[in-house]
Design a protein around this motif. Structure first.
Motif, PDB file in Angstrom:
ATOM      1  N   ILE A  46       0.831  -1.196   0.000  1.00 62.94           N
ATOM      2  CA  ILE A  46       0.000   0.000   0.000  1.00 62.94           C
ATOM      3  C   ILE A  46       0.870   1.253   0.000  1.00 62.94           C
ATOM      4  CG2 ILE A  46      -1.762   1.269   1.263  1.00 62.94           C
ATOM      5  CD1 ILE A  46      -2.749  -1.273  -0.043  1.00 62.94           C
ATOM      6  N   ALA A  47       1.951   1.229   0.777  1.00 60.26           N
ATOM      7  CA  ALA A  47       2.854   2.379   0.816  1.00 60.26           C
ATOM      8  C   ALA A  47       3.501   2.606  -0.544  1.00 60.26           C
ATOM      9  CB  ALA A  47       3.914   2.169   1.890  1.00 60.26           C
ATOM     10  N   ALA A  48       3.926   1.531  -1.207  1.00 57.58           N
ATOM     11  CA  ALA A  48       4.532   1.666  -2.525  1.00 57.58           C
ATOM     12  C   ALA A  48       3.535   2.221  -3.534  1.00 57.58           C
ATOM     13  CB  ALA A  48       5.058   0.309  -2.992  1.00 57.58           C
ATOM     14  N   ALA A  49       2.286   1.767  -3.461  1.00 53.87           N
ATOM     15  CA  ALA A  49       1.269   2.264  -4.391  1.00 53.87           C
ATOM     16  C   ALA A  49       1.005   3.749  -4.171  1.00 53.87           C
ATOM     17  CB  ALA A  49      -0.020   1.468  -4.226  1.00 53.87           C
ATOM     18  N   ASN A  50       0.933   4.170  -2.922  1.00 55.56           N
ATOM     19  CA  ASN A  50       0.719   5.596  -2.635  1.00 55.56           C
ATOM     20  C   ASN A  50       1.915   6.433  -3.065  1.00 55.56           C
ATOM     21  OD1 ASN A  50      -1.885   6.279  -1.023  1.00 55.56           O
ATOM     22  ND2 ASN A  50      -1.202   4.334  -0.165  1.00 55.56           N
ATOM     23  N   LEU A  51       3.108   5.875  -2.953  1.00 54.91           N
ATOM     24  CA  LEU A  51       4.290   6.584  -3.423  1.00 54.91           C
ATOM     25  C   LEU A  51       4.217   6.822  -4.925  1.00 54.91           C
ATOM     26  CD1 LEU A  51       7.159   7.674  -2.892  1.00 54.91           C
ATOM     27  CD2 LEU A  51       8.013   5.363  -3.270  1.00 54.91           C
ATOM     28  N   TRP A  52       3.841   5.810  -5.674  1.00 50.73           N
ATOM     29  CA  TRP A  52       3.729   5.967  -7.124  1.00 50.73           C
ATOM     30  C   TRP A  52       2.522   6.802  -7.513  1.00 50.73           C
ATOM     31  CZ3 TRP A  52       6.926   5.036 -11.106  1.00 50.73           C
ATOM     32  CH2 TRP A  52       8.089   4.340 -10.817  1.00 50.73           C
ATOM     33  N   LEU A  53       1.503   6.831  -6.678  1.00 42.71           N
ATOM     34  CA  LEU A  53       0.367   7.721  -6.942  1.00 42.71           C
ATOM     35  C   LEU A  53       0.830   9.169  -6.962  1.00 42.71           C
ATOM     36  CD1 LEU A  53      -2.728   7.770  -7.373  1.00 42.71           C
ATOM     37  CD2 LEU A  53      -2.959   8.021  -4.896  1.00 42.71           C
ATOM     38  N   PHE A  54       1.807   9.486  -6.122  1.00 38.56           N
ATOM     39  CA  PHE A  54       2.387  10.824  -6.125  1.00 38.56           C
ATOM     40  C   PHE A  54       3.128  11.100  -7.429  1.00 38.56           C
ATOM     41  CE2 PHE A  54       6.155  13.473  -5.065  1.00 38.56           C
ATOM     42  CZ  PHE A  54       5.486  14.669  -4.800  1.00 38.56           C
ATOM     43  N   PHE A  55       3.698  10.071  -8.029  1.00 34.33           N
ATOM     44  CA  PHE A  55       4.372  10.242  -9.319  1.00 34.33           C
ATOM     45  C   PHE A  55       3.372  10.442 -10.458  1.00 34.33           C
ATOM     46  CE2 PHE A  55       7.929   8.697  -6.997  1.00 34.33           C
ATOM     47  CZ  PHE A  55       9.067   9.023  -7.715  1.00 34.33           C
ATOM     48  N   TYR A  56       2.256   9.702 -10.414  1.00 29.59           N
ATOM     49  CA  TYR A  56       1.330   9.664 -11.537  1.00 29.59           C
ATOM     50  C   TYR A  56       0.243  10.729 -11.489  1.00 29.59           C
ATOM     51  CZ  TYR A  56       3.210   5.069 -12.844  1.00 29.59           C
ATOM     52  OH  TYR A  56       4.027   4.044 -13.247  1.00 29.59           O
ATOM     53  N   THR A  57       0.056  11.442 -10.393  1.00 27.66           N
ATOM     54  CA  THR A  57      -1.028  12.416 -10.275  1.00 27.66           C
ATOM     55  C   THR A  57      -0.911  13.487 -11.356  1.00 27.66           C
ATOM     56  OG1 THR A  57      -1.119  12.076  -7.885  1.00 27.66           O
ATOM     57  CG2 THR A  57      -2.148  14.071  -8.739  1.00 27.66           C
ATOM     58  N   PRO A  58      -1.988  13.742 -12.111  1.00 28.91           N
ATOM     59  CA  PRO A  58      -1.911  14.769 -13.168  1.00 28.91           C
ATOM     60  C   PRO A  58      -1.596  16.149 -12.598  1.00 28.91           C
ATOM     61  CG  PRO A  58      -3.867  13.391 -13.427  1.00 28.91           C
ATOM     62  CD  PRO A  58      -3.284  13.048 -12.084  1.00 28.91           C
ATOM     63  N   ASP A  59      -0.807  16.906 -13.321  1.00 28.12           N
ATOM     64  CA  ASP A  59      -0.408  18.282 -12.987  1.00 28.12           C
ATOM     65  C   ASP A  59       0.527  18.355 -11.785  1.00 28.12           C
ATOM     66  OD1 ASP A  59      -1.918  19.373 -15.085  1.00 28.12           O
ATOM     67  OD2 ASP A  59      -3.731  19.360 -13.843  1.00 28.12           O
ATOM     68  N   LEU A  60       0.188  17.663 -10.694  1.00 28.82           N
ATOM     69  CA  LEU A  60       0.969  17.759  -9.468  1.00 28.82           C
ATOM     70  C   LEU A  60       2.023  16.669  -9.333  1.00 28.82           C
ATOM     71  CD1 LEU A  60      -1.935  18.568  -6.949  1.00 28.82           C
ATOM     72  CD2 LEU A  60      -0.410  20.180  -8.124  1.00 28.82           C
ATOM     73  N   GLY A  61       1.901  15.596 -10.086  1.00 32.89           N
ATOM     74  CA  GLY A  61       2.810  14.463  -9.960  1.00 32.89           C
ATOM     75  C   GLY A  61       4.212  14.765 -10.448  1.00 32.89           C
ATOM     76  N   VAL A  62       5.150  13.942  -9.997  1.00 31.21           N
ATOM     77  CA  VAL A  62       6.551  14.146 -10.357  1.00 31.21           C
ATOM     78  C   VAL A  62       6.756  14.018 -11.860  1.00 31.21           C
ATOM     79  CG1 VAL A  62       8.884  13.212 -10.084  1.00 31.21           C
ATOM     80  CG2 VAL A  62       7.359  13.362  -8.111  1.00 31.21           C
ATOM     81  N   LEU A  63       6.093  13.048 -12.499  1.00 32.39           N
ATOM     82  CA  LEU A  63       6.273  12.860 -13.939  1.00 32.39           C
ATOM     83  C   LEU A  63       5.807  14.073 -14.730  1.00 32.39           C
ATOM     84  CD1 LEU A  63       5.206   9.120 -14.389  1.00 32.39           C
ATOM     85  CD2 LEU A  63       7.505  10.065 -14.179  1.00 32.39           C
ATOM     86  N   ASP A  64       4.664  14.621 -14.354  1.00 35.68           N
ATOM     87  CA  ASP A  64       4.173  15.806 -15.053  1.00 35.68           C
ATOM     88  C   ASP A  64       5.023  17.032 -14.756  1.00 35.68           C
ATOM     89  OD1 ASP A  64       2.218  14.406 -16.273  1.00 35.68           O
ATOM     90  OD2 ASP A  64       0.524  15.426 -15.329  1.00 35.68           O
ATOM     91  N   GLN A  65       5.560  17.113 -13.547  1.00 33.79           N
ATOM     92  CA  GLN A  65       6.437  18.241 -13.219  1.00 33.79           C
ATOM     93  C   GLN A  65       7.712  18.188 -14.053  1.00 33.79           C
ATOM     94  OE1 GLN A  65       5.888  20.841 -11.143  1.00 33.79           O
ATOM     95  NE2 GLN A  65       3.802  20.119 -10.794  1.00 33.79           N
ATOM     96  N   ILE A  66       8.266  16.983 -14.224  1.00 33.22           N
ATOM     97  CA  ILE A  66       9.460  16.846 -15.073  1.00 33.22           C
ATOM     98  C   ILE A  66       9.112  17.130 -16.532  1.00 33.22           C
ATOM     99  CG2 ILE A  66      11.193  15.215 -15.907  1.00 33.22           C
ATOM    100  CD1 ILE A  66      11.046  13.835 -13.196  1.00 33.22           C
ATOM    101  N   GLY A  67       7.956  16.614 -16.988  1.00 36.14           N
ATOM    102  CA  GLY A  67       7.548  16.873 -18.365  1.00 36.14           C
ATOM    103  C   GLY A  67       7.314  18.347 -18.636  1.00 36.14           C
ATOM    104  N   ALA A  68       6.816  19.080 -17.638  1.00 37.50           N
ATOM    105  CA  ALA A  68       6.561  20.508 -17.818  1.00 37.50           C
ATOM    106  C   ALA A  68       7.853  21.275 -18.068  1.00 37.50           C
ATOM    107  CB  ALA A  68       5.836  21.060 -16.597  1.00 37.50           C
TER     108      ALA A  68
END
Length: 297
Positions: free
Chosen positions: A122-144
């Motif tokens: 569950i902790a790992a899933a919530n960690l990746w949820l932070f990566f995948y969240t639109p606009d606020l996630g780490v992936l979108d922040q890097i893409g921006a």
């Protein structure tokens, strides 16, 4: 003399059965009986207060084969297993080879590789949820930073399952690495010294000596990876809940949904029996055929 030998033989047999009894009891309570009970329940219809369940034979299995959602789930699970199993094993092997070599901070490298494994699901899933969240996630922040538009990784049918696959590979590669690392440390150093004397390259030594010696470990990891590929459910609860449009729904989540969301235990039992049957066939092939070839018997 023969009488005492016979008594000693019987005593040894009795001692062996006593040693097996605890394991036999646990397997009966938590493996054999649940499997038989599940198969028996799959032969009955879904019951209600007004209409009790009745023996229906293989009707539940027929219903599943006629269910379009079931085939979507099967396709998703086959694709998921086909990507996660080889990718996790290949990455685990590469990490183990590197962690076993003479590099600085070896302990830190091994700990870093193994850290994802010790995280709760569950902790790992919530960690990746932070990566995948639109606009606020780490992936979108890097893409921006590169002018890329925001993307709903978990909300699109073409990316949702891939997002789950990435999380699984990240989680399992470190776990499989431990087995490879332990196996690498059992290979005698004499083999490497002999290869160096013969002028063998590192790639040839790895391909001709290390990889064949690692085959028993590889087969063990493959079996575990196959089992893991049909038991993922924690990440789906947090990340996608099987959506969108069943694009990331896997077999165990569908079994849970059928049993506890739709209250259709007989069909869930039928799916469970089919999963056990497939895993049993795979295990039988591994032990009866591949195991002998792996150990060069």
């Amino acid at each position: 003399m023969n009488r005492y030998a016979e008594m000693e033989r019987r005593r040894q047999h009795l001692y062996g059965w006593f040693l097996l009894t605890p394991a036999a009891i646990l397997l009966t309570l938590f493996a054999f009986y649940p499997s038989i009970a599940t198969f028996w329940e799959s032969l009955f219809s879904r019951g209600t207060r007004r209409r009790p369940s009745e023996f229906s034979g293989l009707e539940n299995y027929t219903d599943l084969f006629n269910d379009p959602t079931f085939w979507i789930v099967v396709k998703n699970n086959l694709f998921y297993a086909g990507i996660t199993i080889p990718a996790s094993i290949a990455i685990a092997l590469a990490m183990a080879l590197w962690a076993n070599s003479k590099i600085p901070a070896t302990g830190f490298v091994r700990t870093a590789y193994f850290t994802p494994t010790v995280l709760p699901m569950i902790a790992a899933a919530n960690l990746w949820l932070f990566f995948y969240t639109p606009d606020l996630g780490v992936l979108d922040q890097i893409g921006a930073l590169f002018g890329l538009p925001s993307m709903n990784w978990l909300g699109r049918p073409d990316t949702a399952l891939w997002a789950i696959i990435i999380v699984t590979i990240w989680k399992e590669a470190g776990f499989f690495m431990i087995f490879y690392l332990a196996a690498l440390q059992t290979i005698p150093v004499d083999y490497k010294e002999a290869a160096d004397i013969e002028g063998t390259s590192r790639w040839t030594y790895t391909r001709r000596i290390v990889l064949p010696l690692l085959m028993p470990t590889t087969m063990f990891i493959v079996v575990n990876a196959m089992i893991n590929s049909v038991k993922l459910i924690d990440h789906l609860f947090i990340l996608t809940k099987g959506g969108p449009s069943d694009a990331s729904k896997l077999i165990l989540y569908y079994i849970w949904e059928m049993a506890f969301a739709f209250f259709d235990a007989p069909h869930a039992a039928a799916m469970t029996v089919m999963v056990l049957l497939v895993l049993g066939i795979a295990a039988a092939i591994q032990f009866l055929y591949l195991d002998r070839r792996t150990h060069y018997q």
